[in-house]
Design an enzyme around this catalytic site. Structure first.
Site, PDB file in Angstrom:
ATOM      1  N   SER A   1       1.694   2.536  -3.598  1.00  0.00           N
ATOM      2  CA  SER A   1       0.707   2.889  -4.617  1.00  0.00           C
ATOM      3  C   SER A   1       0.837   4.368  -4.989  1.00  0.00           C
ATOM      4  O   SER A   1       1.904   4.799  -5.405  1.00  0.00           O
ATOM      5  CB  SER A   1      -0.701   2.540  -4.125  1.00  0.00           C
ATOM      6  OG  SER A   1      -1.627   2.570  -5.175  1.00  0.00           O
TER       7      SER A   1
ATOM      8  N   ASP B   1      -0.353  -3.803  -7.033  1.00  0.00           N
ATOM      9  CA  ASP B   1      -0.314  -2.744  -6.026  1.00  0.00           C
ATOM     10  C   ASP B   1       0.159  -3.235  -4.657  1.00  0.00           C
ATOM     11  O   ASP B   1      -0.357  -4.224  -4.117  1.00  0.00           O
ATOM     12  CB  ASP B   1      -1.728  -2.173  -5.891  1.00  0.00           C
ATOM     13  CG  ASP B   1      -1.769  -0.827  -5.204  1.00  0.00           C
ATOM     14  OD1 ASP B   1      -1.100  -0.668  -4.176  1.00  0.00           O
ATOM     15  OD2 ASP B   1      -2.483   0.061  -5.703  1.00  0.00           O
TER      16      ASP B   1
END
Length: 341
Positions: free
Chosen positions: A55, A196
Site C-alpha cells: 500500500s 490494496d
C-alpha cells in the site's frame, strides 16, 4: 584478523527493507528513512538487496527501488498528501472540515477519494518508468479481487518472473494502494482488477523473508531485516468482543491488521532465528492512542514526520553499522527490458 573476518561476514549479509501500509501515515516511515539518508552518500534504497512494501509502503518501496531518494518521497507526502486526499486548496479550516464531512458521507455508498488524484501525483514522480528499471529487487503485494487470490508484483529476480518487470511503476503503485472503500478497485493496463495488498499482507516482513530464502535461496542466517510500521494504535478489546458496538467499527479493521502483522513478524522470526540465535529483525513503529491518526487525515502530516525523524535519531547508532556500512551489490535481473521482444 578478527576485523577482516568480520568484514567478510558483513559482505555476505543480505539486507531487506520492509514497509507497512497505512495511508498518509506512511509519512512516518518516509521521514524515518529520509533522516537516516541524510547521513549517507547516496539514496538509501541502494543499501538494500530487497525491498518489500504494501500500500503506502509499496509506493515508497517502488520509488526507492527506482532510485528516488527518501527525501524526495517524503516531500511527496508532505506536499501532495492533502491533494491526494482532497484536503488541499481550501481557504480555511471550516471549509476543509465541510469537504471532509461530505467525503465521509459519500463514503457510505462510494469510494471516499478519487483515485485519479493519486494517479496524477504518482505519475509526476514515477513518470513512465517500468518495474524492470528498478535497481533493487522488489516485492509489492496486491489482491486480485476477481480471482480472490494474492497478486504480488516482483522484479525479474527469478527465471519464472517474466511478466511484472514490463509493467509500469504507476500501475503497480495504484494496485497495491487501492484501499477498499477509500479508492475504487484499480484496473491495470491489462484489465486485472486489483485492490490494496493490505487485505492480506499489510506488514510484508513475513513474505519478504520467505522470498529471500525460498525464491532467492539466500541463507536464513545471513538475512538482516529493517521493518518499518506506520503507527501502532494502543487500544483494548471489551470483555465481549462479539458486542463491539458502533464505536468499535474502525477498531475491527485494526484488530485484523494487528493479527496479520503479528503473524508476519512471527514467520520472519522463525525463518531468521530471531531472537533466539541472533538479532536479525529491527522493527520500528511508533505507538499512538487509537483514533489519533487516520489513513487519510492530512492535518497531522507534520506530527507524523516528527515521529519518524525522532525514531531515526534514536535508531541511527544501532542501524548504521548493520545496514549502512556499504552499498548493496548491483542487482542484475534475469530478464531485462532491453532484451524483451
Amino acid at each position: 584478523m578478527m576485523a577482516k573476518d568480520q568484514n567478510n561476514a558483513d559482505a555476505h549479509k543480505m539486507r531487506l527493507l520492509c514497509i507497512d501500509g497505512g495511508g498518509i501515515k506512511g509519512t512516518c516511515p518516509a521521514a524515518f528513512l529520509a533522516s537516516l539518508e541524510d547521513d549517507l552518500d547516496r539514496p538509501i534504497g541502494q543499501y538494500f538487496d530487497l525491498i518489500a512494501g504494501t500500500s503506502t509502503g509499496g509506493i515508497l518501496a517502488i520509488g526507492l527501488a527506482l532510485g528516488l531518494s527518501a527525501n524526495d518521497l517524503l516531500a511527496l507526502y508532505v506536499d501532495k498528501g492533502p491533494e491526494i486526499f482532497g484536503q488541499a486548496g481550501h481557504p480555511n479550516k471550516i471549509a476543509a472540515w465541510f469537504v471532509d464531512k461530505w467525503a465521509s458521507t459519500r463514503h457510505i455508498v462510494a469510494p471516499k477519494h478519487d483515485a485519479e488524484r493519486l494517479k496524477v501525483v504518482l505519475q509526476s514522480v514515477l513518470k513512465d518508468q517500468k518495474l524492470g528499471q528498478a535497481s533493487t529487487r522488489l516485492v509489492v503485494p496486491s489482491w486480485d479481487a476477481d480471482l480472490q487470490s494474492v497478486y504480488v508484483y516482483k522484479t525479474a529476480h527469478h527465471q519464472r518472473f517474466t511478466k511484472d518487470y514490463k509493467k509500469t511503476a504507476v500501475d503497480a503503485a495504484l494496485a497495491t494502494a487501492a484501499a477498499p472503500s477509500f479508492f475504487k478497485r484499480h484496473r491495470t493496463v491489462d484489465q486485472v482488477g486489483l485492490i490494496d495488498g493490505g487485505v492480506w499482507a499489510n506488514n510484508p516482513t513475513g513474505i519478504a523473508a520467505v522470498e529471500a530464502t525460498a525464491v532467492l535461496g539466500w541463507p536464513a542466517d545471513q538475512l538482516q531485516i529493517l521493518s518499518l510500521g506506520c503507527v501502532d494504535e494502543i487500544y483494548t478489546l471489551p470483555e465481549n468482543p462479539g458486542k463491539l458496538g458502533l464505536g468499535w467499527k474502525g477498531r475491527v479493521i485494526s484488530l485484523f491488521m494487528d493479527g496479520q502483522s503479528s503473524g508476519a513478524m512471527g514467520i520472519a522470526k522463525l525463518i531468521t532465528g530471531h531472537p533466539h540465535s541472533r538479532k536479525a529483525i529491527f522493527r520500528y513503529a511508533p505507538k499512538a492512542p487509537a483514533n489519533l491518526f487516520d489513513l487519510d487525515d492530512t492535518s497531522k502530516i507534520d506530527r507524523l514526520k516528527g515521529l519518524g525523524s525522532s525514531m531515526a535519531r534514536k535508531a541511527t547508532p544501532e542501524l548504521k553499522d548493520i545496514f549502512f556500512n556499504r552499498p548493496a551489490e548491483p542487482f542484475h535481473p534475469v530478464h531485462s527490458l532491453e532484451t524483451t521482444p
